[in-house]
Structures are given as C-alpha cells and as structure tokens.
Design a protein around this motif. Structure first.
Motif, PDB file in Angstrom:
ATOM      1  N   PHE A 183      33.553  37.928  61.819  1.00  0.00           N
ATOM      2  CA  PHE A 183      35.008  37.785  61.862  1.00  0.00           C
ATOM      3  C   PHE A 183      35.475  36.912  60.692  1.00  0.00           C
ATOM      4  N   SER A 184      34.734  35.836  60.426  1.00  0.00           N
ATOM      5  CA  SER A 184      35.065  34.943  59.297  1.00  0.00           C
ATOM      6  C   SER A 184      34.965  35.670  57.966  1.00  0.00           C
ATOM      7  N   SER A 185      33.987  36.573  57.868  1.00  0.00           N
ATOM      8  CA  SER A 185      33.803  37.306  56.606  1.00  0.00           C
ATOM      9  C   SER A 185      35.028  38.174  56.304  1.00  0.00           C
ATOM     10  N   PHE A 186      35.713  38.654  57.345  1.00  0.00           N
ATOM     11  CA  PHE A 186      36.942  39.440  57.123  1.00  0.00           C
ATOM     12  C   PHE A 186      38.032  38.547  56.507  1.00  0.00           C
ATOM     13  N   ALA A 187      38.074  37.284  56.944  1.00  0.00           N
ATOM     14  CA  ALA A 187      39.062  36.344  56.389  1.00  0.00           C
ATOM     15  C   ALA A 187      38.764  36.113  54.909  1.00  0.00           C
ATOM     16  N   GLU A 188      37.485  35.946  54.581  1.00  0.00           N
ATOM     17  CA  GLU A 188      37.085  35.745  53.176  1.00  0.00           C
ATOM     18  C   GLU A 188      37.445  36.972  52.338  1.00  0.00           C
TER      19      GLU A 188
END
Length: 195
Positions: free
Chosen positions: A16-21
C-alpha cells in the motif's frame, strides 16, 4: 496532511505504501528509521548492549537474528527495546514530516505499531490494511519467515479487531494487488489528494 499506514504482520502495508511512493508522495518507514537509529545512534547502541549483551552487534551492525530471538520470544525484552527506540523514532518522524510538508501536500508513514507505540496523535488519518490471518501467514512464509516467527510477532501486536475500532480507513487486502491499488486511489480521492 499526515497519513499513517498500519496493519498487522503480512497485511500488505508495504504494498500500500509503495502505491503512495509511485504517486509521488514521500513515505517514511518506521522500521527503516528504527534500524537506522539502532545502527547509528551510539547512545542507543550502548543502551541495547547493556540490556542484551555484546552479541547484539556484529561487525558494527545490529545482529537482527540475535535481537529478534531476544525480543520476540520475551514480551518484557520487547518492551525494554521499544522504550529505547520508540521515542526516538517518533521524534524523527515528527521532524521529517514537518520538513516534508513544506514541499508536499501529504506525507505517508508506514508503521506496524501505530497503536502499540501510542503514535495516533501524530497523524491526521490512520489507514488500516487488514487481511485474513491465513493469507498473512502465507505471505510471510513465502518471504522467508518461519510460522513460529510469524506467530511470535503477531502475538506482540494489538489484535486487528481492536485496530478496526480506532482506524479512520480500513482496506482489506485478501484479493489482488490491482484491487488494493484501486483502494489506494479511492483513499486519494476521498482525501482530495488526487493529482
């Protein structure tokens, strides 16, 4: 806007964090900050060595395996380590988010222990990623963690049901990565962060 991404072990926080990045937002990772402090802060190293002995560090680097055995099998040891690390991690997150918000409309912080470390008040919104325990276990075993290690770490986290009562957004991750990405896009839309 400060947004925390949390969830129990194997839930999909990192995905999920990788989508923010990918969307161009900065993401601070509490685990990485914690490791950096453990590795580079001499006062922390000395406190940790005093607690668990010289084997904590090998060739100047934290011996993760040794430390994991020490803390994940003994809740008291874990508490002692957290008392050293958590205040410093929180301070680092506060300092970094303040700087990043001068340039970005939102900062995401990935942290497994938002509730356990009493960090809730640092954030405007808390996103909880949930997943069925069997799915979470399969994911972690596939990444090289033993079942035994999974259950030891899981037992040190507040149960998902309790976290659900306290989170602002809850996204389940029992399907595909694509479906989770749609949920991330929905979050951006809801918070008015869509580009």
């Amino acid at each position: 806007m400060k947004i925390a991404i949390t969830g129990n072990i194997g839930s999909g926080k990192s995905t999920f964090s990788s989508f923010a990045e990918e969307s161009g937002f900065p993401v601070l990772k509490a685990d990485d900050i914690s490791k950096e402090i453990l590795e580079n802060d001499l006062k922390v190293r000395s406190l940790v060595t005093k607690l668990f002995g010289d084997k904590c560090f090998k060739d100047g680097k934290p011996d993760k395996k040794f430390l994991a055995e020490k803390v994940f099998t003994d809740p008291d040891n874990l508490k002692k380590l957290e008392l050293i690390l958590h205040p410093r991690v929180i301070k680092s997150i506060e300092k970094s988010t303040k700087e990043l918000l001068k340039k970005y409309s939102a900062v995401f912080v990935e942290a497994a222990l938002i509730y356990e470390a009493d960090m809730e008040d640092l954030f405007d919104h808390i996103v909880l990623i949930t997943a069925d325990k069997d799915n979470r276990l399969k994911r972690k075993v596939a990444s090289g963690l033993s079942e035994d290690e999974f259950f030891k770490r899981e037992s040190n986290q507040i149960p998902e049901e309790e976290k659900k009562k306290r989170a602002d957004f809850i996204f389940s991750n029992d399907s595909t990565k694509e479906e989770l990405k749609l949920k991330f896009n929905l979050l951006l839309l809801t918070l008015g962060l869509n580009k």
